[in-house]
Scaffold this motif. Structure first.
Motif, PDB file in Angstrom:
ATOM      1  N   ARG A 167       0.813  -1.216   0.000  1.00  0.00           N
ATOM      2  CA  ARG A 167       0.000   0.000   0.000  1.00  0.00           C
ATOM      3  C   ARG A 167       0.849   1.270   0.000  1.00  0.00           C
ATOM      4  NH1 ARG A 167      -4.459  -0.100   4.524  1.00  0.00           N
ATOM      5  NH2 ARG A 167      -2.629  -0.318   5.844  1.00  0.00           N
ATOM      6  N   TRP A 168       2.153   1.140  -0.284  1.00  0.00           N
ATOM      7  CA  TRP A 168       2.971   2.345  -0.293  1.00  0.00           C
ATOM      8  C   TRP A 168       2.543   3.288  -1.418  1.00  0.00           C
ATOM      9  CZ3 TRP A 168       5.970   4.077  -4.336  1.00  0.00           C
ATOM     10  CH2 TRP A 168       6.206   3.179  -5.378  1.00  0.00           C
ATOM     11  N   ARG A 169       1.867   2.730  -2.430  1.00  0.00           N
ATOM     12  CA  ARG A 169       1.369   3.573  -3.511  1.00  0.00           C
ATOM     13  C   ARG A 169       0.081   4.304  -3.125  1.00  0.00           C
ATOM     14  NH1 ARG A 169       3.312   2.128  -8.811  1.00  0.00           N
ATOM     15  NH2 ARG A 169       4.884   0.501  -8.690  1.00  0.00           N
ATOM     16  N   TRP A 170      -0.459   3.998  -1.966  1.00  0.00           N
ATOM     17  CA  TRP A 170      -1.672   4.683  -1.516  1.00  0.00           C
ATOM     18  C   TRP A 170      -1.298   6.082  -1.025  1.00  0.00           C
ATOM     19  CZ3 TRP A 170      -5.915   1.466   1.288  1.00  0.00           C
ATOM     20  CH2 TRP A 170      -6.224   0.340   0.516  1.00  0.00           C
ATOM     21  N   PHE A 171      -0.910   6.917  -1.938  1.00  0.00           N
ATOM     22  CA  PHE A 171      -0.472   8.252  -1.559  1.00  0.00           C
ATOM     23  C   PHE A 171      -1.618   9.042  -0.936  1.00  0.00           C
ATOM     24  CE2 PHE A 171       3.374   8.802  -4.607  1.00  0.00           C
ATOM     25  CZ  PHE A 171       4.036   7.835  -3.878  1.00  0.00           C
ATOM     26  N   LYS A 172      -1.262   9.858   0.033  1.00  0.00           N
ATOM     27  CA  LYS A 172      -2.230  10.721   0.705  1.00  0.00           C
ATOM     28  C   LYS A 172      -1.784  12.167   0.550  1.00  0.00           C
ATOM     29  CE  LYS A 172      -2.899   7.103   4.202  1.00  0.00           C
ATOM     30  NZ  LYS A 172      -1.710   6.319   3.830  1.00  0.00           N
ATOM     31  N   PHE A 173      -2.719  13.058   0.706  1.00  0.00           N
ATOM     32  CA  PHE A 173      -2.435  14.477   0.534  1.00  0.00           C
ATOM     33  C   PHE A 173      -1.833  15.047   1.817  1.00  0.00           C
ATOM     34  CE2 PHE A 173      -5.673  13.557  -2.604  1.00  0.00           C
ATOM     35  CZ  PHE A 173      -5.206  14.223  -3.721  1.00  0.00           C
ATOM     36  N   VAL A 174      -0.833  15.906   1.632  1.00  0.00           N
ATOM     37  CA  VAL A 174      -0.182  16.553   2.768  1.00  0.00           C
ATOM     38  C   VAL A 174      -0.590  18.018   2.892  1.00  0.00           C
ATOM     39  CG1 VAL A 174       1.792  15.002   2.642  1.00  0.00           C
ATOM     40  CG2 VAL A 174       1.856  17.160   1.391  1.00  0.00           C
ATOM     41  N   TYR A 175      -1.084  18.604   1.804  1.00  0.00           N
ATOM     42  CA  TYR A 175      -1.464  20.019   1.829  1.00  0.00           C
ATOM     43  C   TYR A 175      -2.345  20.299   0.624  1.00  0.00           C
ATOM     44  CZ  TYR A 175      -1.059  25.127   1.744  1.00  0.00           C
ATOM     45  OH  TYR A 175      -1.342  26.462   1.732  1.00  0.00           O
ATOM     46  N   VAL A 176      -3.353  21.141   0.811  1.00  0.00           N
ATOM     47  CA  VAL A 176      -4.241  21.546  -0.278  1.00  0.00           C
ATOM     48  C   VAL A 176      -4.459  23.050  -0.184  1.00  0.00           C
ATOM     49  CG1 VAL A 176      -6.538  21.362  -1.286  1.00  0.00           C
ATOM     50  CG2 VAL A 176      -5.413  19.319  -0.409  1.00  0.00           C
ATOM     51  N   LEU A 177      -4.238  23.734  -1.290  1.00  0.00           N
ATOM     52  CA  LEU A 177      -4.531  25.167  -1.396  1.00  0.00           C
ATOM     53  C   LEU A 177      -5.555  25.332  -2.505  1.00  0.00           C
ATOM     54  CD1 LEU A 177      -4.016  28.150  -0.722  1.00  0.00           C
ATOM     55  CD2 LEU A 177      -2.161  28.118  -2.408  1.00  0.00           C
ATOM     56  N   SER A 178      -6.744  25.756  -2.164  1.00  0.00           N
ATOM     57  CA  SER A 178      -7.821  25.888  -3.143  1.00  0.00           C
ATOM     58  C   SER A 178      -8.240  27.344  -3.264  1.00  0.00           C
ATOM     59  CB  SER A 178      -9.027  25.037  -2.720  1.00  0.00           C
ATOM     60  OG  SER A 178      -9.541  25.502  -1.489  1.00  0.00           O
ATOM     61  N   GLY A 179      -8.922  27.642  -4.361  1.00  0.00           N
ATOM     62  CA  GLY A 179      -9.488  28.970  -4.532  1.00  0.00           C
ATOM     63  C   GLY A 179      -8.821  29.827  -5.583  1.00  0.00           C
ATOM     64  N   TRP A 180      -7.662  29.389  -6.111  1.00  0.00           N
ATOM     65  CA  TRP A 180      -6.992  30.177  -7.136  1.00  0.00           C
ATOM     66  C   TRP A 180      -7.712  30.039  -8.474  1.00  0.00           C
ATOM     67  CZ3 TRP A 180      -3.195  33.743  -7.609  1.00  0.00           C
ATOM     68  CH2 TRP A 180      -2.421  34.013  -6.473  1.00  0.00           C
TER      69      TRP A 180
END
Length: 324
Positions: A167-180
């Motif tokens: 499951r090392w390919r099960w990448f997860k998000f570390v940061y999200v910047l939305s609105g641009w």
């Protein structure tokens, strides 16, 4: 003559009493009829309310408790993960059960909107709720979920070469910047993310892969420009790299494909990300963050991610490739 007048007077008096009695009797009948009608309306209203509560309860149980298949189809997570999400939102997110709408219904409504991109009026029909009630509780769940950013956004850790976990390919998000805006340049968005007080942080000694739209810098590694990179470019020539720059670009592409697939799975899981939304722009930006948080949550609390074993269509993979 006087006797006849007395009889006439008594007759008129009796007649008046009789008429008054009839009027009173009619008034009582009207009152009783109106009372019974209102009582019947209240009884019918109570029956309709009970019927709505019963239908709503059956619908929630059918989605969240009947089977894992139903829960995954409707909410993209199994029953155990759904219970865990409700518990986290209650204990750490501050989501409350005020007696009108249960936490299970609040969370199910919110996740269902993200998973299927349905309108408020569709939820009204399905759960027998008013539009104002749905909007109010959806915003409550969203705010509670955003309070879990520190828990659900993972800390980046390097993957060792001898890692045996599939499951090392099960990448997860570390940061999200939305609105641009979509017309903004990649470097401008990245600069904003780095310069924010609680913005994107790159661990010392590590780096993030970037495409050719960015420049090489501390913590960011872009491919060589002017050297074949994309898969279609490799198909025109011998697949073996001819120099160190092509070899680097090939390895860079292989790693980036896993990252691109993670975004494809995110859009495949949450239909709300695939098309133009009819919600307010501020709410849309927060929904993007919510989708990433729920994506991480599912990969943390589910042993098997069902989206990993279903193909990603070309439409989903290409949608929003250049959006911010």
């Amino acid at each position: 003559m006087d006797e006849r007048d007395n009889h006439l007077f008594l007759l008129i008096k009796v007649w008046r009493i009789y008429v008054h009695t009839l009027v009173c009797f009619a008034a009582i009948q009207v009152y009783l009829f109106e009372y019974e009608r209102r009582r019947s309306e209240r009884r019918n209203l109570g029956n309709r309310t009970f019927s709505r509560l019963q239908i709503r309860s059956i619908e929630i149980q059918r989605i969240t408790r009947a089977s894992d298949t139903n829960c995954i189809w409707e909410l993209r997570m199994d029953r155990n993960a759904f219970v865990m999400s409700c518990e986290l939102l209650k204990t750490l997110g501050g989501l409350l059960d005020d007696g009108n709408v249960t936490i299970e219904e609040q969370v199910a409504t919110f996740v269902h909107i993200l998973a299927h991109h349905v309108k408020n009026r569709s939820i009204q029909v399905r759960f027998y709720r008013s539009g104002e009630t749905i909007s109010r509780y959806v915003h409550r769940v969203l705010l509670a979920l955003l309070r879990l950013e520190d828990l659900l956004f993972v800390k980046p850790t390097p993957i060792p070469d001898d890692c045996m976990d599939s499951r090392w390919r099960w990448f997860k998000f570390v940061y999200v910047l939305s609105g641009w805006e979509g017309s903004s340049t990649d470097s401008r968005v990245l600069r904003d993310a780095i310069n924010r007080q609680n913005g994107l942080k790159v661990p010392y000694g590590n780096y993030y892969l970037a495409n050719a739209g960015y420049t090489n810098g501390q913590g960011f590694l872009a491919p060589y420009r002017g050297t074949r990179y994309h898969l279609q470019e490799w198909e025109d020539f011998d697949r073996a790299p001819r120099n160190h720059e092509e070899y680097f670009n090939m390895k860079h592409l292989q790693a980036r494909n896993i990252i691109e697939r993670c975004f494809g799975l995110l859009k495949k899981r949450w239909v709300v990300l695939r098309s133009s939304s009819f919600y307010p722009i501020r709410f849309q930006g927060r929904m993007v963050i919510a989708c990433a948080l729920l994506h991480n949550f599912i990969r943390m609390y589910m042993d098997v991610d069902p989206e990993e074993y279903t193909p990603i269509t070309l439409e989903v993979a290409n949608w929003g490739r250049h959006t911010k």
